[in-house]
Write a protein that holds these residues in place. Structure first.
Motif, PDB file in Angstrom:
ATOM      1  N   ILE A 138       6.634   1.042   4.306  1.00  0.00           N
ATOM      2  CA  ILE A 138       5.368   1.731   4.053  1.00  0.00           C
ATOM      3  C   ILE A 138       5.295   2.926   4.998  1.00  0.00           C
ATOM      4  O   ILE A 138       5.549   2.773   6.202  1.00  0.00           O
ATOM      5  CB  ILE A 138       4.156   0.811   4.339  1.00  0.00           C
ATOM      6  N   PRO A 139       4.934   4.113   4.512  1.00  0.00           N
ATOM      7  CA  PRO A 139       4.723   5.250   5.418  1.00  0.00           C
ATOM      8  C   PRO A 139       3.498   4.997   6.303  1.00  0.00           C
ATOM      9  O   PRO A 139       2.493   4.446   5.849  1.00  0.00           O
ATOM     10  CB  PRO A 139       4.477   6.430   4.485  1.00  0.00           C
ATOM     11  N   LEU A 140       3.597   5.400   7.560  1.00  0.00           N
ATOM     12  CA  LEU A 140       2.494   5.245   8.509  1.00  0.00           C
ATOM     13  C   LEU A 140       1.945   6.611   8.891  1.00  0.00           C
ATOM     14  O   LEU A 140       2.695   7.495   9.302  1.00  0.00           O
ATOM     15  CB  LEU A 140       2.960   4.525   9.773  1.00  0.00           C
ATOM     16  N   GLN A 141       0.631   6.753   8.761  1.00  0.00           N
ATOM     17  CA  GLN A 141      -0.068   7.946   9.233  1.00  0.00           C
ATOM     18  C   GLN A 141      -0.874   7.514  10.448  1.00  0.00           C
ATOM     19  O   GLN A 141      -1.783   6.693  10.338  1.00  0.00           O
ATOM     20  CB  GLN A 141      -0.999   8.503   8.154  1.00  0.00           C
ATOM     21  N   ILE A 142      -0.527   8.045  11.601  1.00  0.00           N
ATOM     22  CA  ILE A 142      -1.188   7.684  12.849  1.00  0.00           C
ATOM     23  C   ILE A 142      -2.217   8.761  13.178  1.00  0.00           C
ATOM     24  O   ILE A 142      -1.931   9.953  13.062  1.00  0.00           O
ATOM     25  CB  ILE A 142      -0.156   7.571  14.003  1.00  0.00           C
ATOM     26  N   LEU A 143      -3.399   8.336  13.587  1.00  0.00           N
ATOM     27  CA  LEU A 143      -4.460   9.251  14.000  1.00  0.00           C
ATOM     28  C   LEU A 143      -4.843   8.918  15.430  1.00  0.00           C
ATOM     29  O   LEU A 143      -4.984   7.738  15.784  1.00  0.00           O
ATOM     30  CB  LEU A 143      -5.682   9.122  13.091  1.00  0.00           C
ATOM     31  N   LYS A 144      -5.028   9.965  16.241  1.00  0.00           N
ATOM     32  CA  LYS A 144      -5.286   9.755  17.659  1.00  0.00           C
ATOM     33  C   LYS A 144      -6.207  10.836  18.197  1.00  0.00           C
ATOM     34  O   LYS A 144      -6.061  12.001  17.858  1.00  0.00           O
ATOM     35  CB  LYS A 144      -3.947   9.790  18.412  1.00  0.00           C
ATOM     36  N   PRO A 149       0.846  -1.199   0.000  1.00  0.00           N
ATOM     37  CA  PRO A 149       0.000   0.000   0.000  1.00  0.00           C
ATOM     38  C   PRO A 149       0.875   1.240   0.000  1.00  0.00           C
ATOM     39  O   PRO A 149       2.016   1.211   0.471  1.00  0.00           O
ATOM     40  CB  PRO A 149      -0.800  -0.120   1.296  1.00  0.00           C
ATOM     41  N   LEU A 150       0.344   2.301  -0.526  1.00  0.00           N
ATOM     42  CA  LEU A 150       1.078   3.554  -0.575  1.00  0.00           C
ATOM     43  C   LEU A 150       1.263   4.146   0.810  1.00  0.00           C
ATOM     44  O   LEU A 150       2.301   4.731   1.120  1.00  0.00           O
ATOM     45  CB  LEU A 150       0.335   4.544  -1.475  1.00  0.00           C
ATOM     46  N   VAL A 151       0.258   3.978   1.646  1.00  0.00           N
ATOM     47  CA  VAL A 151       0.307   4.502   3.014  1.00  0.00           C
ATOM     48  C   VAL A 151      -0.625   3.655   3.874  1.00  0.00           C
ATOM     49  O   VAL A 151      -1.618   3.115   3.394  1.00  0.00           O
ATOM     50  CB  VAL A 151      -0.057   6.007   3.064  1.00  0.00           C
ATOM     51  N   LEU A 152      -0.261   3.535   5.141  1.00  0.00           N
ATOM     52  CA  LEU A 152      -1.047   2.786   6.104  1.00  0.00           C
ATOM     53  C   LEU A 152      -1.567   3.773   7.142  1.00  0.00           C
ATOM     54  O   LEU A 152      -0.783   4.464   7.799  1.00  0.00           O
ATOM     55  CB  LEU A 152      -0.145   1.730   6.759  1.00  0.00           C
ATOM     56  N   PHE A 153      -2.895   3.885   7.261  1.00  0.00           N
ATOM     57  CA  PHE A 153      -3.540   4.785   8.213  1.00  0.00           C
ATOM     58  C   PHE A 153      -3.943   3.964   9.435  1.00  0.00           C
ATOM     59  O   PHE A 153      -4.724   3.020   9.317  1.00  0.00           O
ATOM     60  CB  PHE A 153      -4.781   5.437   7.597  1.00  0.00           C
ATOM     61  N   LEU A 154      -3.409   4.330  10.597  1.00  0.00           N
ATOM     62  CA  LEU A 154      -3.647   3.584  11.828  1.00  0.00           C
ATOM     63  C   LEU A 154      -4.262   4.527  12.851  1.00  0.00           C
ATOM     64  O   LEU A 154      -3.623   5.495  13.270  1.00  0.00           O
ATOM     65  CB  LEU A 154      -2.331   2.982  12.330  1.00  0.00           C
ATOM     66  N   LEU A 201       1.883  11.895  12.803  1.00  0.00           N
ATOM     67  CA  LEU A 201       0.834  11.793  13.807  1.00  0.00           C
ATOM     68  C   LEU A 201      -0.117  12.967  13.662  1.00  0.00           C
ATOM     69  O   LEU A 201       0.317  14.119  13.641  1.00  0.00           O
ATOM     70  CB  LEU A 201       1.428  11.786  15.224  1.00  0.00           C
ATOM     71  N   ALA A 202      -1.403  12.658  13.544  1.00  0.00           N
ATOM     72  CA  ALA A 202      -2.446  13.688  13.523  1.00  0.00           C
ATOM     73  C   ALA A 202      -3.316  13.465  14.752  1.00  0.00           C
ATOM     74  O   ALA A 202      -3.799  12.356  14.972  1.00  0.00           O
ATOM     75  CB  ALA A 202      -3.274  13.587  12.248  1.00  0.00           C
ATOM     76  N   GLU A 203      -3.481  14.513  15.554  1.00  0.00           N
ATOM     77  CA  GLU A 203      -4.306  14.416  16.748  1.00  0.00           C
ATOM     78  C   GLU A 203      -5.556  15.266  16.581  1.00  0.00           C
ATOM     79  O   GLU A 203      -5.505  16.351  15.980  1.00  0.00           O
ATOM     80  CB  GLU A 203      -3.526  14.865  17.976  1.00  0.00           C
ATOM     81  N   TYR A 204      -6.655  14.764  17.112  1.00  0.00           N
ATOM     82  CA  TYR A 204      -7.957  15.415  16.999  1.00  0.00           C
ATOM     83  C   TYR A 204      -8.601  15.490  18.377  1.00  0.00           C
ATOM     84  O   TYR A 204      -8.343  14.647  19.238  1.00  0.00           O
ATOM     85  CB  TYR A 204      -8.875  14.614  16.070  1.00  0.00           C
TER      86      TYR A 204
END
Length: 176
Positions: free
Chosen positions: A102-108, A28-33, A132-135
């Protein structure tokens, strides 16, 4: 393609990505976790063993499922499903393997039960610097920020495509 996982889905997405890489299949191009601390973070949580009432209270602390808890019949239906999910996450035995290519985009969610440091520990799983993206919000922050998260997904996919993501078909159409 990209893979997105939320909560237990993040662990499953991570394990799937490991398997894809080990089989030398197109990555995959990117993995969103999202909504899950790094699998290398050890936890002593034993919620899956709690008696029914205590288990329900531990789930209520996650928020956003009031209708399930207000209806005893509905909770009785979902309890084994919730318990199985939590059992899977709490009994998972982490094993270090080759880093993901694979680049990892972490959401929290900022009010998640795990810390920013535990989210940043995903760095141990990829050769790329994680993002890391925080919401605002707790475990179900994704329900409050659907648009912003979809914009992030499109932004990340576009960024990696423009960097020459060889794993994506050149005919991928993105919304304007």
């Amino acid at each position: 393609y990209a893979i997105f996982g939320q909560s237990l889905g993040s662990l499953l997405a991570f394990l799937l990505a490991r398997r894809i890489q080990s089989k030398q299949l197109p990555l995959p191009l990117v993995l969103f976790l999202s909504g899950y601390e790094a699998p290398s973070v050890s936890s002593s949580a034993q919620r899956h063993l709690l008696p029914k009432d205590d288990f329900m209270k531990s789930l209520q602390a996650l928020g956003r499922m009031d209708e399930v808890f207000e209806n005893k019949l509905l909770f009785n239906f979902y309890e084994p499903i919730f318990r199985a999910d939590i059992t899977a996450t709490e009994t998972y035995q982490y094993e270090a393997t080759a880093l993901l290519n694979i680049p990892l985009q972490i959401l929290k969610g900022r009010e998640e039960v795990f810390s920013r440091e535990e989210a940043m520990a995903w760095q141990k799983e990829s050769i790329y610097d994680i993002q890391l993206a925080e919401y605002e919000g707790g475990h179900f922050f994704i329900l409050q920020h659907e648009r912003a998260i979809m914009e992030l997904v499109v932004q990340q996919i576009t960024f990696h495509l423009e960097k020459g993501g060889a794993h994506f078909p050149s005919t991928l159409l993105l919304p304007k």
